[in-house]
Enzyme design. Structure first.
Site: not given
Ligand code: XBP
Ligand code: MG
Length: 255
Positions: A9, A11, A55
């Site tokens: 993953d 973020d 979101r």
């Molecule tokens: C986490 C998310 C992402 C980020 C924002 O991603 O939900 O939407 O918060 O990024 P991960 P964007 O699967 O890596 O944990 O605004 O580009 O969507």
């Molecule tokens: Mg994540």
């Protein structure tokens, strides 16, 4: 069952970076002259919805902020602006990797494991973050980068993990996923992949009961991690050998 691939993953997993996303969203609200603000408490709730565009849409639908319809009409441009602001933070070097991430990715790469990324974040965010953390282009480390809108259904749907496995040419049963959130854990678990979870700041209250192991972080030889639940072989730090042990345990538990 030999471990053949690791799927990361992004973020919250490669870096503790959701705070920088939150700032980028808030700056974009300001830039568009909106009187909106996502504080930490609200953002923790909003993170249950994966994907930045999704979101914003959810926030407009549930909180009915002023000028919501206007933002919906130009959501793509709005999100492009947010992505640019987030990229500025990445390029500034402000976002550091979580403990053990560089070590584990480099070890797995050197040992010839297949490496992939499965994330709901935008592709350019992944490329910028990997460049900043590892000093190389993402494609030099990761054979597949499954990101953003590459699949129509984002996490917790299993689609992004199934896509990554298919492109890596491996069965889910020989992979381990590294995740920080319940949505990500659910996605990998439904795809049939064993999960090592390392909760992040915003996901600390999530339910990780489906993870094979839950750790404080990946740890380093001189900075041991803590095992919060599950398989203990991933302590004092996570490496390829300990993930092989984790996969064996996950397979045994399924029998
Ligand atoms: C986490 C998310 C992402 C980020 C924002 O991603 O939900 O939407 O918060 O990024 P991960 P964007 O699967 O890596 O944990 O605004 O580009 O969507
Ligand atoms: Mg994540």
């Amino acid at each position: 069952m030999p471990l053949e691939a690791l799927i990361f993953d992004v973020d919250g997993t490669l870096a503790e970076n959701e705070e920088w996303h939150r700032r980028a969203f808030n700056e974009t609200f300001q830039a568009f002259g909106l009187d909106w603000h996502w504080d930490e408490t609200l953002y923790r709730q909003l993170l249950k919805v994966t994907g930045g565009k999704e979101r914003i849409r959810y926030y407009i639908g549930t909180a009915s902020p002023p000028r919501g319809a206007e933002v919906l009409a130009k959501l793509s441009a709005f999100h492009v602006e947010k992505t640019a602001r987030y990229a500025d933070y990445v390029v500034s070097g402000a976002i550091k990797p979580r403990p053990g991430i560089r070590r584990l990715v480099n070890e797995a790469h050197q040992k010839g494991l297949r490496l992939g990324v499965a994330t709901t974040t935008t592709l350019s965010n992944v490329e910028a973050l990997v460049r900043s953390i590892f000093g190389v282009e993402a494609r030099h480390l990761f054979s597949v980068i499954a990101a953003g809108d590459i699949v129509p259904r984002k996490k917790p749907a299993p689609d992004v993990y199934l896509y990554a496995c298919e492109r890596l040419g491996v069965s889910p049963s020989v992979c381990v996923a590294i995740e920080d959130s319940e949505n990500g854990l659910q996605a990998a678990h439904t795809a049939g992949i064993a999960v090592l979870a390392a909760p992040s700041f915003y996901s600390s209250e999530d339910d990780f009961s489906k993870a094979t192991s839950v750790v404080s972080d990946l740890g380093e030889p001189d900075a041991p991690n803590r095992v919060i639940a599950g398989v203990k072989s991933v302590q004092p730090y996570v490496d390829v050998a300990s993930l092989q042990g984790l996969l064996a345990q996950a397979v045994a538990e399924r029998l």
